[in-house]
Write a protein that holds these residues in place. Structure first.
Motif, PDB file in Angstrom:
ATOM      1  N   VAL A  64       0.839  -1.205   0.000  1.00 46.40           N
ATOM      2  CA  VAL A  64       0.000   0.000   0.000  1.00 46.40           C
ATOM      3  C   VAL A  64       0.872   1.254   0.000  1.00 46.40           C
ATOM      4  CG1 VAL A  64      -1.735   1.320   1.265  1.00 46.40           C
ATOM      5  CG2 VAL A  64      -1.931  -1.168   1.117  1.00 46.40           C
ATOM      6  N   ALA A  65       1.968   1.240   0.752  1.00 43.02           N
ATOM      7  CA  ALA A  65       2.880   2.389   0.769  1.00 43.02           C
ATOM      8  C   ALA A  65       3.463   2.645  -0.613  1.00 43.02           C
ATOM      9  CB  ALA A  65       3.994   2.158   1.783  1.00 43.02           C
ATOM     10  N   SER A  66       3.811   1.575  -1.325  1.00 49.03           N
ATOM     11  CA  SER A  66       4.347   1.712  -2.686  1.00 49.03           C
ATOM     12  C   SER A  66       3.294   2.268  -3.629  1.00 49.03           C
ATOM     13  CB  SER A  66       4.842   0.347  -3.191  1.00 49.03           C
ATOM     14  OG  SER A  66       5.880  -0.155  -2.376  1.00 49.03           O
ATOM     15  N   THR A  67       2.039   1.831  -3.457  1.00 47.99           N
ATOM     16  CA  THR A  67       0.944   2.356  -4.265  1.00 47.99           C
ATOM     17  C   THR A  67       0.735   3.839  -4.007  1.00 47.99           C
ATOM     18  OG1 THR A  67      -0.161   0.196  -4.234  1.00 47.99           O
ATOM     19  CG2 THR A  67      -1.507   2.098  -4.837  1.00 47.99           C
ATOM     20  N   GLY A 102       9.447  -5.945  -5.429  1.00 49.35           N
ATOM     21  CA  GLY A 102       9.377  -5.530  -6.831  1.00 49.35           C
ATOM     22  C   GLY A 102       8.520  -4.288  -7.002  1.00 49.35           C
ATOM     23  N   HIS A 103       7.407  -4.208  -6.276  1.00 47.13           N
ATOM     24  CA  HIS A 103       6.546  -3.023  -6.351  1.00 47.13           C
ATOM     25  C   HIS A 103       7.242  -1.803  -5.755  1.00 47.13           C
ATOM     26  CE1 HIS A 103       2.746  -4.774  -7.835  1.00 47.13           C
ATOM     27  NE2 HIS A 103       3.224  -5.883  -7.302  1.00 47.13           N
ATOM     28  N   LEU A 104       8.003  -2.019  -4.692  1.00 51.73           N
ATOM     29  CA  LEU A 104       8.796  -0.925  -4.135  1.00 51.73           C
ATOM     30  C   LEU A 104       9.852  -0.459  -5.143  1.00 51.73           C
ATOM     31  CD1 LEU A 104       9.969   0.972  -2.011  1.00 51.73           C
ATOM     32  CD2 LEU A 104      11.101  -1.008  -0.965  1.00 51.73           C
ATOM     33  N   SER A 105      10.506  -1.405  -5.809  1.00 52.51           N
ATOM     34  CA  SER A 105      11.519  -1.051  -6.814  1.00 52.51           C
ATOM     35  C   SER A 105      10.889  -0.245  -7.946  1.00 52.51           C
ATOM     36  CB  SER A 105      12.173  -2.312  -7.368  1.00 52.51           C
ATOM     37  OG  SER A 105      12.886  -2.996  -6.362  1.00 52.51           O
ATOM     38  N   LEU A 106       9.654  -0.608  -8.329  1.00 49.85           N
ATOM     39  CA  LEU A 106       8.948   0.144  -9.365  1.00 49.85           C
ATOM     40  C   LEU A 106       8.693   1.575  -8.911  1.00 49.85           C
ATOM     41  CD1 LEU A 106       7.355   0.081 -12.126  1.00 49.85           C
ATOM     42  CD2 LEU A 106       5.327  -0.356 -10.725  1.00 49.85           C
ATOM     43  N   ALA A 107       8.168   1.723  -7.705  1.00 50.64           N
ATOM     44  CA  ALA A 107       7.881   3.068  -7.187  1.00 50.64           C
ATOM     45  C   ALA A 107       9.155   3.899  -7.080  1.00 50.64           C
ATOM     46  CB  ALA A 107       7.195   2.963  -5.822  1.00 50.64           C
ATOM     47  N   GLN A 127      15.274  -4.254 -11.710  1.00 49.91           N
ATOM     48  CA  GLN A 127      15.067  -5.120 -10.549  1.00 49.91           C
ATOM     49  C   GLN A 127      13.583  -5.452 -10.381  1.00 49.91           C
ATOM     50  OE1 GLN A 127      15.704  -3.507  -6.479  1.00 49.91           O
ATOM     51  NE2 GLN A 127      17.058  -5.271  -6.206  1.00 49.91           N
ATOM     52  N   ALA A 128      12.724  -4.453 -10.581  1.00 48.83           N
ATOM     53  CA  ALA A 128      11.283  -4.701 -10.500  1.00 48.83           C
ATOM     54  C   ALA A 128      10.850  -5.747 -11.523  1.00 48.83           C
ATOM     55  CB  ALA A 128      10.517  -3.396 -10.721  1.00 48.83           C
TER      56      ALA A 128
END
Length: 294
Positions: A64-67, A102-107, A127-128
């Motif tokens: 949720v934080a990454s979103t 992976g979602h954190l890497s995207l953000a 990496q994502a």
């Protein structure tokens, strides 16, 4: 048909009765986002984050934080976005071998891309993508691909960038992605093609994206697609229709995406300038400046 408005209404009623858990709050946030209630969606996601964190559900809280970081990046709130990136990093700690990372890497990659740190962004997006493939997350895989394509185009590696964009859009066309990933892939691909002056490719993807929007009961991405449609109409000389599309898009996009809203007002200025209405064009350009576009 995605019944986002019905979902929003029913979940909001249930929330008023105090019936929603953290999962349901996250679902209500998603419905609010797709029906144009952006500020409410952000508040609900922050609430879901707090509830997941309190319950010790680290992965759900970090996701949720990454979103939220992604939301604030497209809204133009880079300081807030950076704060959510750091919060997700703090929750996950050194744990890098997970789909959530992976979602954190995207953000983090998008945050760096918006700051012009293209090399660092490409490393995080790579990496994502690697984590998405390893853990079977097709939406994350497509998003990482399309933003890596955008980064390559910005860095001047146009052929490599277009290849990545085409790979991502193939997944969007196939219908295998969730609505958010589909919309982002279309938008980034079209924007990159137009930046390169590849109007033919941009027009093809604009038609595909608008067909997709017409099938969904959503607000937000239709505005983005209408701006791209307006750009194509302008290039074809259909100026009155182009201006109508762009005006409608900007009305939808206020508060949603500062960068795309700025592009919409700039497009209105371009249309009006070509029609000889210079005073009205200057008004539109001023609005574009207010949203961050010179």
């Amino acid at each position: 048909m995605q019944a986002w408005r019905d979902a929003y209404r029913l979940l909001r009623e249930a929330d008023g009765r105090g019936e929603l858990g953290a999962d349901d709050v996250e679902s209500l946030a998603e419905a609010a986002w797709w029906t144009g209630h952006l500020e409410e969606a952000l508040a609900l996601r922050a609430r879901a984050y707090a509830e997941f964190a309190k319950a010790g559900e680290r992965h759900r809280a970090a996701l949720v934080a990454s979103t939220l970081a992604f939301d604030h990046i497209v809204k133009g709130g880079m300081s807030v976005a950076g704060g959510w990136v750091r919060r997700a990093e703090s929750i996950l700690g050194p744990e890098m071998d997970s789909g959530v990372y992976g979602h954190l890497s995207l953000a983090r990659g998008l945050y760096e891309l918006e700051r012009g740190e293209i090399q660092a962004a490409d490393a995080d997006l790579a990496q994502a993508h690697e984590l998405a493939v390893r853990f079977g997350d097709r939406n994350l895989e497509a998003l990482a691909l399309v933003f890596r394509g955008m980064a390559s185009v910005l860095a001047g590696a146009v052929d490599d960038g277009l290849a990545l964009l085409d790979e991502a859009t193939a997944a969007a066309v196939s219908g295998e992605l969730a609505p958010l990933a589909t919309g982002v892939v279309y938008c980034v691909t079209i924007d990159s093609c137009q930046a390169l002056g590849d109007c033919g490719r941009a027009a093809e993807w604009t038609d595909a994206a608008n067909s997709w929007c017409d099938r969904l009961d959503i607000t937000g991405f239709p505005g983005v697609c209408r701006i791209h449609r307006a750009e194509v109409m302008r290039l074809r000389g259909e100026w009155p229709k182009a201006e109508e599309q762009a005006l409608e898009a900007c009305a939808e996009l206020h508060g949603y995406n500062a960068f795309i809203t700025a592009a919409g007002y700039y497009e209105i200025g371009e249309i009006r300038r070509r029609r000889g209405d210079f005073a009205a064009a200057e008004e539109a350009y001023a609005m574009a400046r207010d949203f961050g576009r010179e």
